[in-house]
Design a protein around this motif. Structure first.
Motif: not given
Length: 322
Positions: A135-143, A174-175, A211-216
């Motif tokens: 499980v990953v929480s998505m926010s300004g600082s994902p963890s 995503i990272t 940008e999400p594109a690089a991580a995707a």
């Protein structure tokens, strides 16, 4: 099932199909020679009694079905391959759940975050017990709030403990999910890691980080598909610092992430559609496509054509009472 142009395990055997034009030419030559012989009989009454009342269409049908049978046999000899879905024995599924402040919107009852937690918990419970789930929480600082585990109780507690936070960093999330994939334990006596996929729910747009594109692209390079859920209505809003802000999901951005990684993108604007979205995704991540020979199916077609050809030959040879 298989496509219109199947693959073959032994495509070099398809050279036998070159016999088909030769057989057609031979058949046409025989028809021409037979026509010339028929011209020698001037008494058509005698010719009818000798040859019989064979129907031209019956003869052509028998020959055509024979040729079709030979074609099907040649294709079967080349061992055609089809795609079949079968349950995965093991996999790593990373749940990425948006916990940005927009998840407090109540356009999805009782609010977006509460409904998302319950739907994610139900989704996890429906996965095979052999799957590792993170499980990953998505926010300004994902963890990573839970590393890959088979312990469903621990995963459910991690989901239940998630709280609202500022910002939405989709690319960094995503990272983080890819890092969670790296933490998945190796299976017993397994030479290759289990296949991994990311299931990401977001109700907003990227506001921070890369940008999400690089991580995707990084996920696509590692063959990790991302299944996205665009969550919430277009009219959803929250009050932040005394100002009302629209918090509609960025449907197009999430669709592009899924497309770039080979995943799928769905939308959910209420509890029912959210459960349906997770159910649809579960039907995909729980199965894998396996290439298998479908020789028997082509052999069955060859048999069917041969039976029709045989019936045609019997009709030509038999003398039916008048």
């Amino acid at each position: 099932m298989w496509g219109w142009v199947p693959e073959f395990q032994n495509p070099e055997r398809l050279w036998w199909l070159l016999l088909l034009p030769a057989l057609i030419v031979i058949y046409l030559i025989l028809l021409r020679l037979k026509g010339r012989v028929a011209l020698r009989f001037t008494n058509t009454g005698v010719l009818g009694r000798v040859v019989g009342s064979q129907r031209r269409w019956t003869r052509h049908l028998a020959v055509a079905m024979s040729l079709c049978s030979l074609v099907a046999l040649a294709l079967a000899y080349a061992n055609p391959l089809g795609t079949e879905k079968q349950p995965r024995e093991r996999a790593t599924v990373v749940m990425v759940i948006d916990v940005s402040l927009s998840m407090s919107a109540d356009d999805v009852a009782p609010n977006r975050l509460s409904a998302a937690k319950q739907a994610a918990t139900d989704f996890v419970q429906g996965l095979p017990t052999s799957y590792n789930v993170a499980v990953v929480s998505m926010s300004g600082s994902p963890s990573i709030v839970a590393p890959p585990l088979t312990d469903r109780g621990a995963i459910e507690r991690a989901i239940g403990a998630m709280e609202l936070s500022d910002g939405t960093a989709i690319g960094e999330s995503i990272t983080s999910a890819l890092r969670a994939v790296d933490q998945a334990p190796a299976g017993d006596d397994e030479d290759e890691p289990a296949p991994a996929m990311i299931v990401m729910l977001s109700d907003g747009t990227n506001t921070e980080g890369p940008e999400p594109a690089a991580a995707a692209a990084a996920a696509a390079e590692r063959d990790v598909p991302i299944y996205t859920i665009a969550y919430g209505t277009q009219n959803g809003f929250v009050d932040i610092d005394g100002q009302r802000e629209n918090v509609a999901p960025d449907v197009e951005a999430l669709r592009e992430i899924a497309r770039a990684t080979g995943g799928e993108s769905v939308q959910a604007d209420d509890v029912a559609s959210l459960n349906d979205a997770y159910r649809d995704i579960g039907s995909v991540v729980g199965y894998e496509e396996v290439r298998k020979p479908i020789t028997a199916q082509y052999a069955f077609f060859a048999l069917g054509f041969a039976v029709v050809a045989a019936l045609g030959a019997v009709m030509m040879a038999a003398r039916w009472p008048r």
